[in-house]
Design a protein around this motif. Structure first.
Motif, short mmCIF file in Angstrom:
data_model
loop_
_atom_site.label_atom_id
_atom_site.label_comp_id
_atom_site.label_asym_id
_atom_site.label_seq_id
_atom_site.Cartn_x
_atom_site.Cartn_y
_atom_site.Cartn_z
N PRO A 156 0.86 -0.77 -0.25
CA PRO A 156 0.36 -0.10 -0.13
C PRO A 156 0.68 0.94 0.20
O PRO A 156 1.27 1.43 0.86
N ALA A 199 -0.81 4.58 -1.50
CA ALA A 199 -1.35 5.76 -1.88
C ALA A 199 -2.01 6.91 -0.91
O ALA A 199 -2.43 7.87 -0.25
N GLY A 200 -1.09 6.72 0.60
CA GLY A 200 -1.22 8.16 1.59
C GLY A 200 -0.88 8.71 1.11
O GLY A 200 0.55 9.33 1.22
N GLY A 213 -6.76 3.38 -2.28
CA GLY A 213 -8.82 4.10 -2.26
C GLY A 213 -8.35 5.02 -0.80
O GLY A 213 -7.24 5.53 -0.81
N SER A 249 -6.46 0.39 0.24
CA SER A 249 -5.61 0.25 -0.33
C SER A 249 -5.24 -1.10 -0.10
O SER A 249 -5.16 -1.66 -1.35
N ALA A 255 4.63 0.48 2.00
CA ALA A 255 6.21 1.37 1.09
C ALA A 255 6.45 2.85 2.37
O ALA A 255 8.03 2.55 1.61
N LYS A 306 9.26 3.05 9.93
CA LYS A 306 8.64 2.93 9.27
C LYS A 306 8.92 5.04 9.30
O LYS A 306 9.53 5.80 10.72
O1 C5P Z 1 -0.83 6.02 7.08
P1 C5P Z 1 0.50 4.91 7.54
O2 C5P Z 1 1.54 5.08 7.93
O3 C5P Z 1 -0.60 4.21 8.45
O4 C5P Z 1 0.59 4.24 6.31
C1 C5P Z 1 0.83 3.25 6.54
C2 C5P Z 1 0.95 2.73 4.31
O5 C5P Z 1 -0.27 2.66 4.16
C3 C5P Z 1 1.70 3.51 3.59
O6 C5P Z 1 2.84 2.98 2.40
C4 C5P Z 1 0.55 4.21 3.03
O7 C5P Z 1 1.37 4.90 1.89
C5 C5P Z 1 -0.69 3.43 2.59
N1 C5P Z 1 -1.85 3.90 2.51
C6 C5P Z 1 -2.35 3.42 1.70
N2 C5P Z 1 -3.46 4.24 1.04
C7 C5P Z 1 -3.82 5.23 2.40
C8 C5P Z 1 -3.27 5.62 3.12
C9 C5P Z 1 -1.92 4.81 3.60
O8 C5P Z 1 -1.61 2.70 0.89
N3 C5P Z 1 -5.38 5.86 1.93
#
Ligand code: C5P
Length: 253
Positions: A21, A23-24, A95, A101, A121, A230
């Motif tokens: 994931p 997408a953050g 998402g 996601s 990621a 992280k």
């Molecule tokens: O926000 P956090 O640090 O917990 O995010 C962990 C992972 O989830 C990151 O690699 C981020 O890119 C991913 N993510 C995602 N889709 C989102 C929010 C977070 O893929 N909407």
């Protein structure tokens, strides 16, 4: 004498995929590009994370979940940094939440995949030994495997009610020796992880193993690694740059 040792046919190893994931937005890192695309040693963090997974022997496929409006950009970026020939890679749109996601990444897996590692990621420097250990534990029969480290800080629970900025009332101090800080990649038997995501689309879990726990399926921990931290805040970027610089001088990385 003729050798009568019977030829024992080993079952082929379960095919494993990594879902990343990515997408953050990574707002805690400050303004700029989405976190996964920020450079680390001159290369986007996401490319490091994909390489870390693709280097593991178990991984046959890497599915990257990109911000919806950046799928094409991420595809071309990964084409510039191709994985080893035995590893396929796919990019799908993510998402609004991490959980969504991951669900979208799982939906892209081909049928023959039996083991899934979900890797943020945002943990670009996880050593290959940690990835291999998680995959091996799942292949050995554990339905859910999480790398983890003991916590070094004492941790307090607070009341959920305090307004932001106000001093927070403490409600408990859990026994630190029984706490672990968990990392990724978290490894799963594919059917277990799919069932966990299907059973809970409402909560916003911050990790996938939490969803599996809600099913009542056992989750086990294996040793994590301090370099699998992280990258969340600006200081983490400095640390990541330092780790990478050390690897480049000492490990021919
Ligand atoms: O926000 P956090 O640090 O917990 O995010 C962990 C992972 O989830 C990151 O690699 C981020 O890119 C991913 N993510 C995602 N889709 C989102 C929010 C977070 O893929 N909407």
């Amino acid at each position: 004498m003729t050798d009568v040792t019977p030829f024992i046919e080993q079952p082929p190893p379960a095919r494993a995929a990594a879902v990343i994931p990515a997408a953050g937005l990574g707002l805690r890192l400050g303004p700029g590009a989405p976190k996964a695309l920020r450079p680390l040693g001159g290369t986007p963090m996401l490319v490091h994370a994909v390489r870390a997974m693709a280097r593991a022997r178990a991984i046959a496929l890497v599915v990257v979940v990109a911000p919806a409006e950046q799928v094409a950009l991420v595809r071309s970026l990964l084409d510039e940094h191709p994985p080893p020939p035995a590893v396929e890679q796919l990019v799908v749109a993510g998402g609004a939440t991490r959980q969504e996601s991951v669900r979208l990444g799982l939906a892209a897996l081909p049928e023959e995949i039996e083991v899934v590692l979900v890797h943020d990621a945002a943990r670009p420097l996880v050593p290959v030994g940690t990835v291999d250990a998680v995959a091996a534990a799942v292949r050995a029969g554990a339905p859910a495997v999480v790398p983890a480290l003991p916590v070094t800080d004492t941790v307090k629970s607070v009341a959920a009610t305090a307004a932001s900025g106000d001093p927070e009332p403490v409600v408990a101090t859990p026994d630190r020796s029984l706490l672990r800080a968990v990392q990724t990649p978290q490894g799963f038997d594919r059917a277990t992880l799919l069932a966990a995501h299907r059973a809970n689309t409402a909560d916003q879990a911050t990790d996938d193993a939490g969803l599996v726990e809600q099913l009542g399926v056992p989750v086990v921990l294996v040793p994590g690694h301090e370099e699998a931290f992280k990258v969340t805040r600006p200081l983490d970027l400095l640390l990541a740059e330092a780790v990478l610089a050390r690897r480049r001088t000492t490990d021919d990385f």
